[in-house]
Write a protein that holds these residues in place. Structure first.
Motif, mmCIF file in Angstrom:
data_model
loop_
_atom_site.group_PDB
_atom_site.id
_atom_site.type_symbol
_atom_site.label_atom_id
_atom_site.label_comp_id
_atom_site.label_asym_id
_atom_site.label_seq_id
_atom_site.Cartn_x
_atom_site.Cartn_y
_atom_site.Cartn_z
ATOM 1 N N LYS A 54 0.859 -1.185 0.000
ATOM 2 C CA LYS A 54 0.000 0.000 0.000
ATOM 3 C C LYS A 54 0.891 1.229 0.000
ATOM 4 C CE LYS A 54 -3.727 -1.954 2.740
ATOM 5 N NZ LYS A 54 -4.486 -1.815 3.975
ATOM 6 N N ILE A 88 1.408 4.892 1.149
ATOM 7 C CA ILE A 88 0.876 5.791 2.156
ATOM 8 C C ILE A 88 1.665 7.102 2.119
ATOM 9 C CG2 ILE A 88 0.040 3.967 3.689
ATOM 10 C CD1 ILE A 88 2.563 4.443 5.377
ATOM 11 N N THR A 144 -4.183 1.791 19.604
ATOM 12 C CA THR A 144 -4.738 2.970 18.954
ATOM 13 C C THR A 144 -5.165 2.619 17.535
ATOM 14 O OG1 THR A 144 -3.287 4.405 20.223
ATOM 15 C CG2 THR A 144 -4.263 5.342 18.225
ATOM 16 N N ILE A 145 -6.383 2.957 17.181
ATOM 17 C CA ILE A 145 -6.881 2.716 15.824
ATOM 18 C C ILE A 145 -6.472 3.899 14.960
ATOM 19 C CG2 ILE A 145 -8.928 2.402 14.384
ATOM 20 C CD1 ILE A 145 -10.240 1.081 16.841
ATOM 21 N N ILE A 146 -5.685 3.624 13.936
ATOM 22 C CA ILE A 146 -5.170 4.690 13.079
ATOM 23 C C ILE A 146 -6.071 4.906 11.879
ATOM 24 C CG2 ILE A 146 -3.222 5.383 11.641
ATOM 25 C CD1 ILE A 146 -1.440 3.875 13.601
ATOM 26 N N ASP A 147 -6.629 3.839 11.339
ATOM 27 C CA ASP A 147 -7.496 3.943 10.175
ATOM 28 C C ASP A 147 -8.417 2.731 10.158
ATOM 29 O OD1 ASP A 147 -8.576 4.973 7.871
ATOM 30 O OD2 ASP A 147 -6.843 4.590 6.601
ATOM 31 N N GLU A 148 -9.483 2.819 9.415
ATOM 32 C CA GLU A 148 -10.429 1.720 9.310
ATOM 33 C C GLU A 148 -9.804 0.568 8.526
ATOM 34 O OE1 GLU A 148 -14.925 0.999 7.573
ATOM 35 O OE2 GLU A 148 -14.204 3.022 7.901
ATOM 36 N N ALA A 149 -10.058 -0.664 8.981
ATOM 37 C CA ALA A 149 -9.522 -1.841 8.305
ATOM 38 C C ALA A 149 -10.191 -2.036 6.953
ATOM 39 C CB ALA A 149 -9.736 -3.082 9.165
ATOM 40 N N THR A 150 -9.407 -2.508 5.998
ATOM 41 C CA THR A 150 -9.953 -2.811 4.678
ATOM 42 C C THR A 150 -10.677 -4.153 4.729
ATOM 43 O OG1 THR A 150 -7.978 -3.999 3.961
ATOM 44 C CG2 THR A 150 -8.028 -1.611 3.557
ATOM 45 N N GLU A 194 -8.168 -6.934 5.042
ATOM 46 C CA GLU A 194 -7.631 -7.081 6.391
ATOM 47 C C GLU A 194 -8.646 -7.753 7.312
ATOM 48 O OE1 GLU A 194 -4.630 -3.238 6.525
ATOM 49 O OE2 GLU A 194 -6.779 -2.937 6.883
#
Length: 51
Positions: A8, A10, A31-37, A40
């Motif tokens: 990916k 980034i 910590t959640i950095i971004d929504e999972a695809t 994933e």
């Protein structure tokens, strides 16, 4: 500038700030950095069968 992590691209931020310990600027564990695809999420579902 772009970095490639796990196939990916980034965006990265350029900085001139000196950092003595790179781990000091990492977010805390969990910590959640971004929504999972979707991909994933499928991998997690597969792995969770073995737990």
């Amino acid at each position: 500038m772009l970095n490639q992590i796990r196939n990916k691209l980034i965006p990265t931020q350029e900085t001139t700030e000196e950092v003595d310990n790179i781990y000091a600027i990492f977010p805390p564990p969990g910590t959640i950095i971004d929504e999972a695809t979707d991909e994933e999420m499928e991998k997690v579902a597969e792995w969770s069968r073995f737990i």
